[in-house]
Design an enzyme around this catalytic site. Structure first.
Site, PDB file in Angstrom:
ATOM      1  CD1 TRP A 124      -1.694   7.376  -1.233  1.00 49.23           C
ATOM      2  CD2 TRP A 124      -1.728   9.246  -2.481  1.00 49.23           C
ATOM      3  NE1 TRP A 124      -2.965   7.915  -1.177  1.00 49.23           N
ATOM      4  CE2 TRP A 124      -3.005   9.068  -1.922  1.00 49.23           C
ATOM      5  CE3 TRP A 124      -1.505  10.359  -3.283  1.00 49.23           C
ATOM      6  CZ2 TRP A 124      -4.064   9.946  -2.162  1.00 49.23           C
ATOM      7  CZ3 TRP A 124      -2.558  11.242  -3.506  1.00 49.23           C
ATOM      8  CH2 TRP A 124      -3.822  11.025  -2.961  1.00 49.23           C
ATOM      9  CE1 TYR A 167      -3.764   2.347   0.352  1.00 46.69           C
ATOM     10  CE2 TYR A 167      -2.335   3.497   1.889  1.00 46.69           C
ATOM     11  CZ  TYR A 167      -3.456   3.463   1.087  1.00 46.69           C
ATOM     12  OH  TYR A 167      -4.276   4.580   1.008  1.00 46.69           O
TER      13      TYR A 167
HETATM   14  N1  MGD Z   1      -2.461   8.436  12.093  1.00 50.24           N
HETATM   15  C1  MGD Z   1      -2.818   8.466  10.831  1.00 50.24           C
HETATM   16  N2  MGD Z   1      -2.185   7.669   9.940  1.00 50.24           N
HETATM   17  C2  MGD Z   1      -2.539   7.700   8.654  1.00 50.24           C
HETATM   18  C3  MGD Z   1      -3.566   8.553   8.203  1.00 50.24           C
HETATM   19  C4  MGD Z   1      -4.228   9.374   9.155  1.00 50.24           C
HETATM   20  O1  MGD Z   1      -5.149  10.143   8.817  1.00 50.24           O
HETATM   21  N3  MGD Z   1      -3.806   9.310  10.454  1.00 50.24           N
HETATM   22  N4  MGD Z   1      -3.900   8.566   6.874  1.00 50.24           N
HETATM   23  C5  MGD Z   1      -3.658   7.356   6.124  1.00 50.24           C
HETATM   24  C6  MGD Z   1      -3.848   7.575   4.691  1.00 50.24           C
HETATM   25  S1  MGD Z   1      -5.406   8.135   4.216  1.00 50.24           S
HETATM   26  C7  MGD Z   1      -2.904   7.281   3.756  1.00 50.24           C
HETATM   27  S2  MGD Z   1      -3.329   7.390   2.105  1.00 50.24           S
HETATM   28  C8  MGD Z   1      -1.562   6.803   4.152  1.00 50.24           C
HETATM   29  C9  MGD Z   1      -0.431   7.331   3.254  1.00 50.24           C
HETATM   30  O2  MGD Z   1       0.695   6.561   3.435  1.00 50.24           O
HETATM   31  P1  MGD Z   1       1.736   6.252   2.246  1.00 50.24           P
HETATM   32  O3  MGD Z   1       1.039   6.211   0.948  1.00 50.24           O
HETATM   33  O4  MGD Z   1       2.545   5.082   2.634  1.00 50.24           O
HETATM   34  O5  MGD Z   1       2.623   7.542   2.317  1.00 50.24           O
HETATM   35  P2  MGD Z   1       3.658   8.157   1.293  1.00 50.24           P
HETATM   36  O6  MGD Z   1       4.561   9.008   2.113  1.00 50.24           O
HETATM   37  O7  MGD Z   1       2.935   8.801   0.170  1.00 50.24           O
HETATM   38  O8  MGD Z   1       4.478   6.891   0.791  1.00 50.24           O
HETATM   39  C10 MGD Z   1       4.900   6.754  -0.513  1.00 50.24           C
HETATM   40  C11 MGD Z   1       6.337   6.242  -0.529  1.00 50.24           C
HETATM   41  O9  MGD Z   1       6.666   5.923  -1.868  1.00 50.24           O
HETATM   42  C12 MGD Z   1       7.964   6.418  -2.166  1.00 50.24           C
HETATM   43  N5  MGD Z   1       8.037   6.616  -3.633  1.00 50.24           N
HETATM   44  C13 MGD Z   1       7.697   7.709  -4.354  1.00 50.24           C
HETATM   45  N6  MGD Z   1       7.913   7.486  -5.665  1.00 50.24           N
HETATM   46  C14 MGD Z   1       8.395   6.227  -5.780  1.00 50.24           C
HETATM   47  C15 MGD Z   1       8.801   5.423  -6.885  1.00 50.24           C
HETATM   48  O10 MGD Z   1       8.732   5.817  -8.035  1.00 50.24           O
HETATM   49  N7  MGD Z   1       9.233   4.160  -6.611  1.00 50.24           N
HETATM   50  C16 MGD Z   1       9.307   3.667  -5.352  1.00 50.24           C
HETATM   51  N8  MGD Z   1       9.736   2.432  -5.191  1.00 50.24           N
HETATM   52  N9  MGD Z   1       8.921   4.415  -4.285  1.00 50.24           N
HETATM   53  C17 MGD Z   1       8.480   5.666  -4.500  1.00 50.24           C
HETATM   54  C18 MGD Z   1       8.077   7.682  -1.358  1.00 50.24           C
HETATM   55  O11 MGD Z   1       9.445   8.032  -1.168  1.00 50.24           O
HETATM   56  C19 MGD Z   1       7.347   7.283  -0.074  1.00 50.24           C
HETATM   57  O12 MGD Z   1       8.229   6.719   0.861  1.00 50.24           O
HETATM   58  O13 MGD Z   1      -1.307   7.169   5.515  1.00 50.24           O
HETATM   59  C20 MGD Z   1      -2.310   6.687   6.406  1.00 50.24           C
HETATM   60  N10 MGD Z   1      -1.886   6.889   7.774  1.00 50.24           N
HETATM   61  N1  MGD Z   2      -1.727  18.522   1.805  1.00 50.96           N
HETATM   62  C1  MGD Z   2      -2.135  17.252   1.802  1.00 50.96           C
HETATM   63  N2  MGD Z   2      -3.363  16.939   1.338  1.00 50.96           N
HETATM   64  C2  MGD Z   2      -3.800  15.650   1.359  1.00 50.96           C
HETATM   65  C3  MGD Z   2      -2.969  14.594   1.809  1.00 50.96           C
HETATM   66  C4  MGD Z   2      -1.664  14.947   2.291  1.00 50.96           C
HETATM   67  O1  MGD Z   2      -0.882  14.082   2.730  1.00 50.96           O
HETATM   68  N3  MGD Z   2      -1.299  16.264   2.272  1.00 50.96           N
HETATM   69  N4  MGD Z   2      -3.419  13.296   1.786  1.00 50.96           N
HETATM   70  C5  MGD Z   2      -4.574  12.960   0.944  1.00 50.96           C
HETATM   71  C6  MGD Z   2      -5.205  11.698   1.347  1.00 50.96           C
HETATM   72  S1  MGD Z   2      -4.377  10.259   1.020  1.00 50.96           S
HETATM   73  C7  MGD Z   2      -6.440  11.627   1.902  1.00 50.96           C
HETATM   74  S2  MGD Z   2      -7.142  10.101   2.233  1.00 50.96           S
HETATM   75  C8  MGD Z   2      -7.219  12.835   2.203  1.00 50.96           C
HETATM   76  C9  MGD Z   2      -7.854  12.753   3.586  1.00 50.96           C
HETATM   77  O2  MGD Z   2      -8.829  13.718   3.727  1.00 50.96           O
HETATM   78  P1  MGD Z   2      -9.550  13.908   5.145  1.00 50.96           P
HETATM   79  O3  MGD Z   2      -9.840  12.604   5.744  1.00 50.96           O
HETATM   80  O4  MGD Z   2     -10.667  14.845   4.931  1.00 50.96           O
HETATM   81  O5  MGD Z   2      -8.406  14.689   5.922  1.00 50.96           O
HETATM   82  P2  MGD Z   2      -7.712  14.668   7.354  1.00 50.96           P
HETATM   83  O6  MGD Z   2      -6.740  15.796   7.271  1.00 50.96           O
HETATM   84  O7  MGD Z   2      -7.197  13.343   7.702  1.00 50.96           O
HETATM   85  O8  MGD Z   2      -8.862  15.016   8.350  1.00 50.96           O
HETATM   86  C10 MGD Z   2      -9.618  16.196   8.235  1.00 50.96           C
HETATM   87  C11 MGD Z   2     -10.083  16.667   9.587  1.00 50.96           C
HETATM   88  O9  MGD Z   2     -11.029  15.780  10.144  1.00 50.96           O
HETATM   89  C12 MGD Z   2     -11.141  16.117  11.508  1.00 50.96           C
HETATM   90  N5  MGD Z   2     -11.590  14.961  12.266  1.00 50.96           N
HETATM   91  C13 MGD Z   2     -10.869  13.935  12.755  1.00 50.96           C
HETATM   92  N6  MGD Z   2     -11.671  13.078  13.423  1.00 50.96           N
HETATM   93  C14 MGD Z   2     -12.922  13.604  13.360  1.00 50.96           C
HETATM   94  C15 MGD Z   2     -14.188  13.202  13.869  1.00 50.96           C
HETATM   95  O10 MGD Z   2     -14.350  12.163  14.522  1.00 50.96           O
HETATM   96  N7  MGD Z   2     -15.255  14.012  13.588  1.00 50.96           N
HETATM   97  C16 MGD Z   2     -15.134  15.154  12.866  1.00 50.96           C
HETATM   98  N8  MGD Z   2     -16.225  15.862  12.628  1.00 50.96           N
HETATM   99  N9  MGD Z   2     -13.954  15.548  12.391  1.00 50.96           N
HETATM  100  C17 MGD Z   2     -12.865  14.782  12.619  1.00 50.96           C
HETATM  101  C18 MGD Z   2      -9.777  16.595  11.954  1.00 50.96           C
HETATM  102  O11 MGD Z   2      -9.914  17.826  12.657  1.00 50.96           O
HETATM  103  C19 MGD Z   2      -9.018  16.729  10.644  1.00 50.96           C
HETATM  104  O12 MGD Z   2      -8.287  17.936  10.570  1.00 50.96           O
HETATM  105  O13 MGD Z   2      -6.384  13.987   2.153  1.00 50.96           O
HETATM  106  C20 MGD Z   2      -5.622  14.056   0.945  1.00 50.96           C
HETATM  107  N10 MGD Z   2      -5.037  15.387   0.885  1.00 50.96           N
HETATM  108 MO    MO Z   3      -5.410   8.459   1.926  1.00 50.76          MO
END
Ligand code: MGD
Ligand code: MGD
Ligand code: MO
Length: 742
Positions: free
Chosen positions: A110, A108
Site C-alpha cells: 500500500w 505489492y
Molecule cells: N493473515 C492475513 N494476512 C494479510 C491479510 C489478512 O487479512 N490476513 N490482508 C492482506 C491484505 S488485504 C493486504 S492489502 C496486505 C497489506 O500488506 P502491505 O501493503 O504490504 O502492508 P503495509 O504495511 O501497508 O506496507 C506498506 C509498506 O510501505 C512502506 N512505505 C510507506 N510509504 C513509503 C514510501 O513512500 N516509499 C517506500 N519505499 N515505502 C513506503 C511502509 O513503511 C510499509 O512497510 O496484507 C495482506 N495480508
Molecule cells: N483500520 C484498518 N482498516 C483497513 C485496513 C487496515 O489495515 N486497517 N486494511 C484495508 C484493506 S487493505 C482491506 S483489503 C480491507 C479488508 O476488509 P475486510 O476483508 O472486510 O476486513 P477483515 O478485517 O480482513 O475481515 C473482516 C471480518 O471478516 C470476518 N471473517 C473472516 N473469515 C470469515 C468467513 O469465512 N466468513 C465470515 N462470514 N466472516 C469471516 C472476520 O471476523 C473479520 O473480522 O480493510 C481495509 N481497512
Molecule cells: Mo487489502
C-alpha cells in the site's frame, strides 16, 4: 516557529503541527465527521529509531554474495554514490546474464497516499525504463473475486465494487433487510486507498438502524458489524453452506423467483439438481447447513423467508474470499440475489466490500488523472500476487490460473518498494525459505521492517511528511497539496530520486525522468489533471493556488441515487445484456466448467476447506481469523505503536469459555501455534467471538530469529495456498491453531 498544515493519507486527512522543524502534533481535519485516530502516532513514528538512516548493504551479500536473508543479519552503511553504484551494477548484471524476465518487480503493498511519490508506481516506472520486469496480478484484498466475478456478472470486479454498487443513500431509501456476510466493519472503513476526507460509514449505518432496517451480521465476530445489528454466528469458511441452505428454502417453499431466473440468469437448471440433492444425494437443507455452519436451522429457514418478503441487499465482506474456495461465497451470493429476483432493484441484489474501505458506497463523479505513467513493460510474464513463495520455490513449474497454465518465472533479483511481504504474506517460515532463493533483493523503505531486515540492499526512503506531493483519491472529492513538512530524516531520499539515479547509472536516466525534477512532475501531472477537470467543467485551482490553499473540495459529489446496478439490464436484458458469454448472470458457467478445476467447478458448490472447524484437528482445534488491525494500517508505523505499554504481543480475541478451558486468564500472554509456526499473543476475552474461533489481527512485524514470534504476527500460522486454481488468491483465513499458556 510553529506552523500547522493539512496533509492526506490512506486513513484520511489530518493537520500536522511543526515546531522548529519538528513534527510535534496532529489533529483531525475539520470537515471530517468521524476522523480516524491512526495519525496520532506520527510525531513518534517519523523520528523512530527504526528509521533506515543510510543506504545499507547486508554484509554477507556484500562480501560473499550469500543468501542468508534472516532478521538478525549485519548491515554495512555506505555513502549513497557507492551503494547506488553497487545496486545498478547488480541490476545490470542480472539483465545481461538472465534478461529482464529474471527481475521480479511486482512489489505489492500500500505504500503511502500521495499520487506522485507512490512507491509502487515509481519502482514499476523505473524497471520499465530499464527493460521491464515480471509483474504480479491482482491483490491480497480481493484476488479471488477478481477472477470469479467477471465470469458471473460480466464486470471487472474493481469497477463493480468501487463504481457500480448501490450507494449508501440508495440503501437507506430502499433496503429493508441488509444481510451482511462478514459484516460491514466500522474499524475498516477508517481506511480508503489514496485518501478519505469524510468518514461517513458510521453515520450511514446509524441512519439504517434509525430507519428500522433489519441488519443481520453473519460471521464469526459480532464486532464485524455496526451496533444495532443482529448476529448470526457462523464458522469461518462455512458461508457457502449457509447461502446454499437459504437458496434451498427459497426453492423448496416456492419462494424462488423462477421468472426472474429464466429471464436474467442462465444455468439454474444445471444448479438446481445439486441444490436439491438430486445429483449428489445431499439436499442442501437448513439442517444440513446447521451441522456445517453452527447456525440454527430454524433461524436459517426464517431468514430465507424474510429475505424473500422484503427488499434485501446481500453484502459480502472481502474477507470471505480470503480463504480456500473463496470464489464460492462470492458466486453463491450473486446466485442467491438472483433467486430472490432482486438483481437490478434499488437497494436489492448483491454488494461486495461495503465497510472494507471507507469509499465503497459513496457517490462521486469519476475523474481520472494524477497517476504517474509507468511506461511499457516488454516482459509479459506475471504471477498471481499471492503465489510469490511458490514462484520463488518452484521456478519453471507450471501452475493454473483462471484458464491459463504457465510455468513460474525464474526470478534472480527482487526489487520491493512500498510493501512489507514479511507482514502480508502467508506462512512466513515457508516464505523466508523461498526468499533465500533469488540472488539479490533490493528494498526501498523508510523503516527497518521485517522485509528490509531480510534484504541485501536497503535504500532509506522518505515518508510523506518529508516531501511535496498531491493527494487525491477517485473515491473522494477533496484535493490536497501535501506540503513538505520537515527535512528528510538522516540520509533518506525520495523513491523518485533513488530511481532516477539508478536509471542514470543504467543509461536510462532521461527515459525515466524525462528531464523533470519531482516538482516538475507534480506541476506536469497537475496540469494534465486540470485539463481533464476543465473539459468536465469542474473548477480546479492552479497549482500555486492549491499550494496556497492546502486543500480544496471539488464539486464532484455525485447524484446520491445515480447508480442502481443492473437496472437497465432488468428493464431490457436484450438491449443491455451483462457482459458474460450468455449475456445473463451465470449460475452455470460453461467457461469455468471448461477449465475442469475440481476446486472450482461450473456452478457454486460447497467444498469444505482443508482446515476448518468441521474437521477439527486435536492438535489445532481453534479456527484463527486474521482481520485488519483496527488501530493502524497494516504494518505501517508498527514500531512506534509497538512501543506503547502492553501493545505487543498483539491482542488475540478469544471466547472466555475457550480460554478458561485452557486455564488462560484475560490479558495473559499466550502461545498460538500450529505445525507451521508459533507466536505470542495477549489473550483478550470477548464473548462476541464465536466459540472455537480466535481472531489475531495482522500488522506486527515478524521478529528476528526462530521460535515463537514475540510480536504476534498471525502470518507465521496461516496457510500459503491459493483459493483455487481459478483465483489463486490468498487463503489467509483458512488456518487452525491451538492456544496455550506459556
Ligand atoms: N493473515 C492475513 N494476512 C494479510 C491479510 C489478512 O487479512 N490476513 N490482508 C492482506 C491484505 S488485504 C493486504 S492489502 C496486505 C497489506 O500488506 P502491505 O501493503 O504490504 O502492508 P503495509 O504495511 O501497508 O506496507 C506498506 C509498506 O510501505 C512502506 N512505505 C510507506 N510509504 C513509503 C514510501 O513512500 N516509499 C517506500 N519505499 N515505502 C513506503 C511502509 O513503511 C510499509 O512497510 O496484507 C495482506 N495480508
Ligand atoms: N483500520 C484498518 N482498516 C483497513 C485496513 C487496515 O489495515 N486497517 N486494511 C484495508 C484493506 S487493505 C482491506 S483489503 C480491507 C479488508 O476488509 P475486510 O476483508 O472486510 O476486513 P477483515 O478485517 O480482513 O475481515 C473482516 C471480518 O471478516 C470476518 N471473517 C473472516 N473469515 C470469515 C468467513 O469465512 N466468513 C465470515 N462470514 N466472516 C469471516 C472476520 O471476523 C473479520 O473480522 O480493510 C481495509 N481497512
Ligand atoms: Mo487489502
Amino acid at each position: 516557529m510553529k506552523t500547522t498544515k493539512v496533509t492526506s493519507s490512506h486513513w484520511g486527512a489530518f493537520e500536522v503541527t511543526v515546531k522548529d522543524g519538528r513534527i510535534v502534533g496532529t489533529a483531525p481535519f475539520g470537515p471530517d465527521p468521524d476522523p480516524s485516530p491512526i495519525a496520532e502516532i506520527i510525531p513518534k513514528a517519523v523520528y523512530h529509531k527504526t528509521r533506515v538512516a543510510r543506504p545499507s548493504i547486508r554484509k554477507g551479500w556484500l562480501e560473499g554474495r550469500d543468501k542468508d536473508r534472516c532478521g538478525g543479519a549485519e548491515f554495512v552503511e555506505l555513502p549513497w554514490d557507492e551503494a547506488l553504484d553497487i545496486a545498478a551494477e547488480e541490476i545490470g548484471r542480472v539483465r545481461r546474464e538472465h534478461g529482464n524476465g529474471a527481475i521480479f518487480g511486482g512489489s505489492y503493498g500500500w505504500s503511502s497516499a500521495g499520487r506522485f511519490h507512490h512507491a509502487q508506481s515509481q519502482v514499476h516506472r523505473f524497471l520499465n525504463s530499464v527493460g521491464g520486469y515480471v509483474s504480479s496480478y491482482g491483490n491480497y484484498s480481493f484476488a479471488a473475486a477478481m477472477a470469479i466475478m467477471p465470469h458471473v456478472i460480466g464486470m471487472n470486479f474493481r469497477q463493480y465494487a468501487y463504481g457500480y454498487q448501490n450507494s449508501w443513500a440508495t440503501i437507506r431509501d430502499n433496503t429493508e433487510t441488509l444481510v451482511m456476510f462478514g459484516g460491514i466493519n466500522p474499524k475498516n472503513s477508517q481506511v480508503s486507498m489514496g485518501g478519505i476526507s469524510r468518514h461517513e460509514t458510521k453515520g450511514w449505518c446509524e441512519a439504517f438502524a434509525e430507519k428500522g432496517m433489519r441488519l443481520i451480521n453473519i460471521g464469526p465476530q459480532r464486532g464485524d458489524a455496526p451496533p444495532g445489528s443482529e448476529w448470526m454466528p457462523v464458522r469461518p469458511g462455512s458461508d457457502t453452506a449457509l447461502m446454499l441452505a437459504l437458496a434451498y428454502v427459497l426453492e423448496n417453499e416456492g419462494l424462488a423467483d423462477h421468472a426472474h431466473l429464466a429471464r436474467f440468469a442462465t444455468g439454474y437448471d444445471r444448479f438446481r439438481p445439486y441444490l436439491m440433492g438430486d445429483s449428489d444425494g445431499v439436499p442442501k437443507t437448513p439442517e444440513w447447513a446447521a451441522e456445517l455452519t453452527g447456525a440454527d436451522a430454524t433461524a436459517i429457514r426464517n431468514l430465507a423467508r424474510h429475505m424473500a418478503k422484503t427488499r434485501t441487499l446481500i453484502t459480502v465482506a472481502f474477507a470471505l474470499q480470503r480463504g480456500q474456495h473463496g470464489e464460492q461465497p462470492y458466486w453463491m451470493a450473486a446466485v442467491l440475489a438472483a433467486m430472490l429476483g432482486q438483481i437490478g432493484l434499488p437497494g436489492g441484489g448483491v454488494g461486495y466490500g461495503y465497510g472494507a474501505l471507507g469509499g465503497v458506497g459513496v457517490s462521486i463523479r469519476a475523474v481520472p488523472g494524477l497517476a504517474l505513467p509507468q511506461g511499457d513493460n516488454p516482459i509479459k510474464d506475471f504471477i498471481p500476487v499471492a503465489r510469490i513463495a511458490d514462484a520463488l520455490l518452484h521456478p519453471g513449474e507450471p501452475y493454473d490460473f483462471n484458464g491459463r497454465n504457465a510455468p513460474y518465472p525464474d526470478i534472480r533479483l527482487v526489487y520491493w518498494a512500498g510493501g512489507n511481504p514479511f507482514h502480508h504474506h502467508q506462512d512466513l517460515n515457508r516464505f523466508e525459505e523461498a526468499w533465500r532463493r533469488p540472488e539479490t533483493v533490493i528494498v526501498n523503505e523508510p523503516y527497518w521492517t521485517a522485509t528490509a531486515k531480510r534484504a541485501d540492499i536497503v535504500f532509506p526512503a522518505t515518508t510523506p511528511y518529508e516531501r511535496e506531493d498531491i493527494g487525491r483519491s477517485f473515491l473522494d472529492p477533496f484535493l490536497f497539496h501535501m506540503p513538505p513538512l520537515i527535512e528528510p530524516e538522516a540520509d533518506a531520499r525520495d523513491d523518485y530520486d533513488i530511481f532516477a539515479d539508478l536509471a542514470t547509472r543504467l543509461g536510462k536516466g532521461e527515459l525515466f525522468s524525462e528531464g523533470r525534477s519531482s516538482e516538475d512532475w507534480l506541476r506536469h501531472l497537475y496540469s494534465q489533471f486540470r485539463q481533464i477537470t476543465a473539459a468536465d467543467d469542474i473548477p480546479t485551482p492552479d497549482y500555486d493556488e492549491l499550494k496556497e490553499k492546502n486543500w480544496v473540495e471539488l464539486p464532484i459529489w455525485g447524484d446520491e441515487h445515480a447508480v442502481t446496478p443492473f437496472d437497465k439490464f432488468r428493464e431490457d436484458p436484450d438491449a443491455h445484456p451483462m457482459q458474460t458469454p450468455s449475456g445473463k448472470l451465470e449460475i452455470f458457467s460453461e467457461t469455468i466448467a471448461s477449465f475442469d478445476y475440481d476446486d472450482c467447478p461450473g456452478h457454486p458448490v460447497w467444498i469444505p476447506p482443508c482446515e476448518w472447524l468441521g474437521a477439527a484437528d486435536p492438535a489445532a482445534p481453534l479456527h484463527m481469523v486474521s482481520p485488519q488491525p483496527g488501530d493502524k494500517l497494516h504494518s505501517q508505523m508498527e514500531s512506534a505503536i509497538a512501543d506503547e505499554p502492553d501493545a505487543r504481543p498483539v491482542r488475540l480475541e478469544i471466547h472466555p469459555v475457550d480460554a478458561t478451558a485452557r486455564k488462560i486468564n484475560d490479558g495473559e500472554v499466550v502461545r498460538v501455534k500450529n505445525h507451521r509456526g508459533s507466536c505470542l499473543a495477549r489473550a483478550s476475552f470477548n464473548d462476541g467471538v464465536l466459540k472455537g474461533v480466535v481472531a489475531l489481527p495482522t500488522g506486527a512485524w515478524l521478529a528476528d530469529g526462530d521460535g515463537d514470534d514475540p510480536h504476534g504476527n498471525p502470518n507465521v500460522l496461516t496457510h500459503d495456498i491459493g483459493t483455487s486454481r481459478l483465483g489463486q488468491g490468498t487463503s489467509a483465513h483458512t488456518a487452525m491453531v491451538e492456544v496455550e499458556t506459556l
